[in-house]
Design a protein around this motif. Sequence first.
Motif, mmCIF file in Angstrom:
data_model
loop_
_atom_site.group_PDB
_atom_site.id
_atom_site.type_symbol
_atom_site.label_atom_id
_atom_site.label_comp_id
_atom_site.label_asym_id
_atom_site.label_seq_id
_atom_site.Cartn_x
_atom_site.Cartn_y
_atom_site.Cartn_z
ATOM 1 N N LYS A 188 3.868 6.160 -5.933
ATOM 2 C CA LYS A 188 3.974 6.305 -7.390
ATOM 3 C C LYS A 188 3.748 7.745 -7.845
ATOM 4 O O LYS A 188 4.199 8.128 -8.907
ATOM 5 C CB LYS A 188 2.991 5.368 -8.084
ATOM 6 C CG LYS A 188 3.380 3.913 -7.953
ATOM 7 C CD LYS A 188 2.542 3.034 -8.839
ATOM 8 C CE LYS A 188 2.885 1.582 -8.664
ATOM 9 N NZ LYS A 188 4.125 1.184 -9.251
ATOM 10 N N ALA A 189 3.063 8.537 -7.034
ATOM 11 C CA ALA A 189 2.800 9.934 -7.403
ATOM 12 C C ALA A 189 4.009 10.836 -7.161
ATOM 13 O O ALA A 189 4.067 11.942 -7.687
ATOM 14 C CB ALA A 189 1.599 10.459 -6.620
ATOM 15 N N LEU A 190 4.973 10.370 -6.366
ATOM 16 C CA LEU A 190 6.143 11.200 -6.055
ATOM 17 C C LEU A 190 7.195 11.091 -7.155
ATOM 18 O O LEU A 190 7.277 10.084 -7.849
ATOM 19 C CB LEU A 190 6.750 10.761 -4.717
ATOM 20 C CG LEU A 190 5.850 10.942 -3.492
ATOM 21 C CD1 LEU A 190 6.554 10.417 -2.248
ATOM 22 C CD2 LEU A 190 5.467 12.399 -3.309
ATOM 23 N N THR A 203 0.841 -1.207 0.000
ATOM 24 C CA THR A 203 0.000 0.000 0.000
ATOM 25 C C THR A 203 0.872 1.251 0.000
ATOM 26 O O THR A 203 0.647 2.187 -0.773
ATOM 27 C CB THR A 203 -0.951 -0.001 1.213
ATOM 28 O OG1 THR A 203 -1.777 -1.162 1.150
ATOM 29 C CG2 THR A 203 -1.815 1.243 1.229
ATOM 30 N N ILE A 204 1.879 1.260 0.868
ATOM 31 C CA ILE A 204 2.798 2.411 0.932
ATOM 32 C C ILE A 204 3.534 2.565 -0.386
ATOM 33 O O ILE A 204 3.633 3.663 -0.942
ATOM 34 C CB ILE A 204 3.793 2.249 2.102
ATOM 35 C CG1 ILE A 204 3.059 2.326 3.440
ATOM 36 C CG2 ILE A 204 4.907 3.294 2.022
ATOM 37 C CD1 ILE A 204 3.888 1.877 4.633
ATOM 38 N N PHE A 205 4.064 1.450 -0.921
ATOM 39 C CA PHE A 205 4.812 1.504 -2.182
ATOM 40 C C PHE A 205 3.921 2.048 -3.302
ATOM 41 O O PHE A 205 4.340 2.893 -4.087
ATOM 42 C CB PHE A 205 5.350 0.119 -2.546
ATOM 43 C CG PHE A 205 6.357 0.133 -3.654
ATOM 44 C CD1 PHE A 205 7.689 0.409 -3.394
ATOM 45 C CD2 PHE A 205 5.967 -0.111 -4.955
ATOM 46 C CE1 PHE A 205 8.617 0.437 -4.429
ATOM 47 C CE2 PHE A 205 6.891 -0.086 -5.999
ATOM 48 C CZ PHE A 205 8.219 0.185 -5.721
ATOM 49 N N GLY A 206 2.669 1.582 -3.369
ATOM 50 C CA GLY A 206 1.737 2.054 -4.397
ATOM 51 C C GLY A 206 1.426 3.533 -4.273
ATOM 52 O O GLY A 206 1.308 4.239 -5.271
ATOM 53 N N ALA A 207 1.305 4.016 -3.045
ATOM 54 C CA ALA A 207 1.013 5.436 -2.822
ATOM 55 C C ALA A 207 2.173 6.321 -3.260
ATOM 56 O O ALA A 207 1.970 7.496 -3.603
ATOM 57 C CB ALA A 207 0.698 5.673 -1.347
#
Length: 132
Positions: free
Chosen positions: A18-20, A12-16
């Motif tokens: 992706k916007a950075l 979940t953290i890794f997926g979030a």
Amino acid sequence: MSGRVKRAMGRTIFGALKALPERSKSAKRMRGFAAKLILPYCGDNVDISKSAFFASSVEIGSRSGIGQNASLNGKIIIGEDVMMGPRVMMFTRNHASWRIDIPMNRQGNTNEEPIVIGNDVWIGAGVIILGG
């Protein structure tokens, strides 16, 4: 906390992230933190691209990286100080092709054969590595 919950939190953290931006130092540190939750072993100061795919069975040593759009599938052990270019693919299973009297698409798959990458290795862009 169970390993399954920890891995789910890491994904979940890794997926979030992706916007950075890809090269943001704080994003790099946070992706490393997420990888420590996901993987059975993750060394310090790893550099995992936000666009990389890696199985939860991958192990990665300190100061190593997984390149942009890489796809690491199966039991893969990456040593320390490994550089990986973009679009690298690693597969620990393959199509069976031992018999010439049966088409490959009817022979099934091989057993998983782990991939081990040593220390201080450079894997160039677009390389495909198969198990065994």
